[in-house]
Scaffold this motif. Structure first.
Motif, short mmCIF file in Angstrom:
data_model
loop_
_atom_site.label_atom_id
_atom_site.label_comp_id
_atom_site.label_asym_id
_atom_site.label_seq_id
_atom_site.Cartn_x
_atom_site.Cartn_y
_atom_site.Cartn_z
N SER A 43 0.81 -1.21 0.00
CA SER A 43 0.00 0.00 0.00
C SER A 43 0.84 1.26 0.00
CB SER A 43 -0.93 -0.01 1.23
OG SER A 43 -0.15 -0.05 2.41
N SER A 44 2.00 1.24 0.66
CA SER A 44 2.83 2.43 0.71
C SER A 44 4.17 2.20 0.02
CB SER A 44 3.08 2.84 2.17
OG SER A 44 3.70 1.79 2.87
N GLY A 45 4.30 1.06 -0.68
CA GLY A 45 5.57 0.74 -1.29
C GLY A 45 5.91 1.60 -2.48
N GLN A 46 4.90 2.25 -3.09
CA GLN A 46 5.16 3.07 -4.26
C GLN A 46 5.64 4.46 -3.90
OE1 GLN A 46 5.00 1.57 -7.21
NE2 GLN A 46 4.38 -0.27 -6.12
N ALA A 47 5.56 4.85 -2.65
CA ALA A 47 5.95 6.19 -2.23
C ALA A 47 7.06 6.09 -1.20
CB ALA A 47 4.77 6.95 -1.65
N SER A 48 8.02 7.00 -1.27
CA SER A 48 9.10 7.02 -0.30
C SER A 48 8.63 7.62 1.01
CB SER A 48 10.28 7.83 -0.84
OG SER A 48 9.94 9.21 -0.92
N PHE A 49 9.45 7.47 2.04
CA PHE A 49 9.11 8.03 3.34
C PHE A 49 8.97 9.54 3.26
CE2 PHE A 49 9.86 9.43 7.66
CZ PHE A 49 9.19 8.49 8.42
N GLU A 50 9.89 10.19 2.53
CA GLU A 50 9.84 11.65 2.39
C GLU A 50 8.59 12.08 1.64
OE1 GLU A 50 12.44 9.80 1.95
OE2 GLU A 50 13.81 10.52 3.51
N ASP A 51 8.21 11.32 0.62
CA ASP A 51 7.00 11.66 -0.14
C ASP A 51 5.77 11.61 0.76
OD1 ASP A 51 8.43 12.04 -2.43
OD2 ASP A 51 8.09 10.02 -3.21
N LEU A 52 5.69 10.59 1.60
CA LEU A 52 4.54 10.47 2.49
C LEU A 52 4.52 11.57 3.53
CD1 LEU A 52 4.40 6.61 3.04
CD2 LEU A 52 2.81 8.00 1.73
N LEU A 53 5.69 12.01 3.98
CA LEU A 53 5.74 13.11 4.94
C LEU A 53 5.21 14.39 4.34
CD1 LEU A 53 9.15 12.61 6.79
CD2 LEU A 53 6.87 12.46 7.78
N LEU A 54 5.50 14.62 3.06
CA LEU A 54 5.09 15.86 2.40
C LEU A 54 3.69 15.79 1.83
CD1 LEU A 54 8.44 16.68 0.53
CD2 LEU A 54 7.60 17.67 2.66
#
Length: 699
Positions: free
Chosen positions: A570-581
């Motif tokens: 579910s969150s593998g397509q987005a990086s940690f930084e992307d999810l933070l922003l």
């Protein structure tokens, strides 16, 4: 099932009164029905007194009296309606708003929303010509504004300020009429939906007994208001014996109240007082002790050991530097005084640096990072491999508690570390009293390592003792760094000794030789769909889980009939930084209390009618409670009310009005009393049992 309403004539009423006086079957009704309920019963059938034990009469009486609908809308509905009906995203275009000007003036400027940017999560506001900023100059004609507030120093001491919106949605565009739904959340469609629910479960033999059970166990009147606090009351909880009440407030105090009944001497004299005290006796609340803290206490947990005179208090600090777990003892125990006089100290630090209290003493404190992990009390080493214990030892001597040590980021996920601290009766704790030269305080018995994903575990709660789930810890977590849209279950039987070098994870005051043993812990994570979780709680039997939730704004309600295992992609397509922003999804103002089967995690009940208005940046935690075999469920709401539902019958049966600010927590004492804590600085005690129409506050 019901019969048409037939209003008796005056002559019939006189005849009714005579029959009531002569018919002993109706004497019981006056013991548990209000005058208003009796009036409703009179209208059920012309010959109601002759068919007093008729099934259909009592079934119809139950339907008419045990519900909350739009006809009972409380005062002040219009003040909250705009909060409940507020739009989100593109739906907000055209709405007239008032926006807080963050220049220190605390003034609002009026205007209307022209556009919305999904990428930036900003609204384009066209201000009215008469609007002004702090220096008296007119604000720009159009400004891109964000709903969340700027971070300030005050938010460190009061993290809930982050959840306050800068926007007040005043009115919709002229072409968009307001909804006709009442503040209670009921509309004609809702009434039809409620009637179409599955048939109600009849457990007590007759609808007369069901009605009596409701009136005796569902609070309906304001008994007393406790106003000891000078700031928001964040949490409230009764002791297991029901004769003490702990309340946590932003005034940096935890206040302990003693509950007295006539002829009752409290917890120490009678731990079963909740079962023996008569509901006809009027309880009295008196302040017994006060705990003073460096930062605001946000959660209290009674140490599960008679005479229930110790409390574990978690304090908050958004900066993680001052948040602690503190163990407090009520009263000045003689044995404790002797230990101090012999030169031993129970605290981690010198006595002068320990928090002070009135008729209470802080006997232990440790850091808790982050603060919203809270303390979780459980038996140790019941589930620890390679650690033996005998069956004849004191069961309370194995009680320990968890507190947070750190949350560290490793690559694209979090790793959470929890310390296992000995409780006051634990041998390691007692040994520290006898040998002060060995160190100023007990050290952690072990350290648990939990590998997470994009969020850590919040609000830990151990399953009830004696229940099938007493080896499990319930928690809240999330697939994004912003919100908790998942629940986590820790199985304490899954502990495995970690191969990680202890020297790599010890804090500054530890050496590698003194660092506790590290155990890896398996965490099962389950998604709650398109909703966030505001609180998670086991019921007293440990077979149900209560979740207060808020659906995402653009879904209305989450899909699915059960909590599902997390989709690893579910969150593998987005990086940690992307999810933070990435902006978090907007949250509906509608709240939903979910009831989950603890074994299968199927959703076995959904209860609504309460509301929340804080923003997605920091939604308020709203704590629930249940009682009477989980027949009754209770929750507060940011709409200033207390709500009570009947689980088996699937309906809202009470909406209690008395607070003037959000209600953060409720607690049942097992003896006809419900406490509610509110941001209006007060605690209200609501009573059930014998009704008093003059003091009834339920709607």
């Amino acid at each position: 099932m019901g019969v048409p309403m037939l209003r008796p004539t005056s002559s019939e009423c006189r005849s009714c009164a005579a029959n009531v006086a002569l018919n002993p079957a109706w004497i019981d009704i006056f013991r548990f029905c209000t005058v208003r309920d009796l009036g409703t019963l009179i209208s059920v059938a012309r010959d109601w007194w002759a068919v007093v034990d008729s099934h259909h009469v009592w079934a119809d009486a139950y339907d008419r009296t045990q519900r909350v609908d739009a006809s009972s809308a409380p005062n002040g509905e219009n003040l909250l309606r705009s909060l409940i009906e507020r739009p989100f995203g593109e739906d907000a275009v055209g709405w007239h708003v008032r926006v807080l000007i963050e220049d220190g003036s605390e003034r609002y400027s009026s205007g209307h929303i022209v556009a919305y940017s999904a990428e930036q999560d900003h609204y384009l506001v066209a201000y009215d010509a008469e609007g002004g900023s702090g220096d008296g100059a007119a604000p720009p004609e159009m400004v891109w504004e964000q709903e969340k507030r700027k971070r300030t120093a005050a938010m460190r001491m009061n993290p809930s300020l982050l959840g306050k919106s800068r926007f007040c949605f005043v009115s919709p565009p002229m072409a968009l009429p307001r909804s006709h739904k009442g503040l209670g959340g009921y509309s004609p469609e809702d009434e039809q939906r409620q009637e179409s629910r599955p048939s109600r479960e009849l457990l007590r033999g007759s609808w007369k007994q069901e009605l009596k059970h409701n009136v005796q166990n569902a609070p309906s009147r304001l008994l007393t208001r406790l106003e000891e606090h000078e700031d928001e009351v964040l949490f409230v909880v009764f002791s297991p014996c029901g004769t003490r009440l702990a309340s946590c407030s932003r005034d940096l105090r935890t206040v302990i109240f003693k509950v007295f009944y006539d002829g009752d001497e409290g917890c120490e004299a009678n731990t079963n007082s909740s079962a023996t005290s008569s509901s006809s006796q009027t309880p009295r609340f008196a302040r017994e002790a006060v705990f003073n803290h460096e930062t605001a206490p946000c959660r209290a947990l009674w140490w599960p050991m008679p005479p229930y005179n110790m409390v574990a208090v978690s304090t908050e600090d958004a900066g993680w530097q001052m948040s602690k777990v503190e163990i407090w003892q009520i009263g000045l125990d003689e044995g404790f005084e002797r230990q101090e006089s012999n030169g031993s100290e129970v605290s981690r630090q010198d006595a002068g640096s320990m928090p002070s209290g009135q008729n209470a003493r802080c006997i232990f404190q440790c850091h808790n990072r982050p603060f919203d992990i809270y303390a979780a009390i459980f038996s140790w080493p019941n589930f620890v491999p390679d650690v033996e214990h005998t069956g004849d030892e004191d069961p309370y001597s194995r009680l320990c508690f968890l507190a947070g040590w750190a949350v560290l980021r490793e690559n694209e996920h979090y790793v959470q570390w929890l310390n296992v601290w000995p409780g006051p009766r634990h041998p390691a704790f007692q040994e520290s009293l006898k040998t002060p030269a060995a160190g100023p305080a007990p050290r952690p018995l072990a350290r648990l390592r939990l590998a997470g994903d994009m969020n850590y575990l919040h609000c830990l709660e151990v399953g009830p003792a004696g229940s099938p789930n007493h080896e499990k810890i319930l928690s809240m977590t999330g697939s994004t760094p912003h919100l908790c849209n998942e629940i986590g279950l820790i199985d304490l039987r899954s502990l495995t000794r970690s191969g990680e070098d202890p020297a790599a994870v010890h804090p500054d005051d530890e050496t590698s030789s003194s660092a506790p043993t590290v155990y890896d812990v398996d965490v099962q994570v389950y998604s709650m769909g398109d909703r966030v979780v505001l609180s998670a709680k086991w019921n007293s039997a440990g077979n149900l889980i209560l979740l207060n939730t808020r659906p995402y704004a653009h879904t209305g309600a989450s899909s699915g009939s059960r909590a599902s295992p997390r989709d690893q992609g579910s969150s593998g397509q987005a990086s940690f930084e992307d999810l933070l922003l990435r902006p978090a999804p907007d949250l509906s103002t509608k709240m939903e209390l979910l009831l989950l089967d603890a074994r299968t995690l199927d959703i076995v009940g959904l209860f609504d009618g309460h509301f929340a208005f804080t923003t997605k940046e920091s939604p308020f935690l709203i704590f629930t409670d249940e009682w009477a075999g989980s027949d009754f469920l209770a929750s507060g709401g940011e709409d200033h009310r207390v709500y009570i539902w009947h689980r088996r019958h699937g309906r809202l049966i009470r909406r209690l009005c008395g607070h003037t600010e959000p209600v953060n927590a409720v607690s049942w004492n097992g003896n006809h009393l419900l406490a509610s804590a509110s941001d209006d600085h007060s605690i209200i005690i609501w009573a059930a049992g014998e009704a008093d129409a003059a003091s009834a506050q339920a709607e």
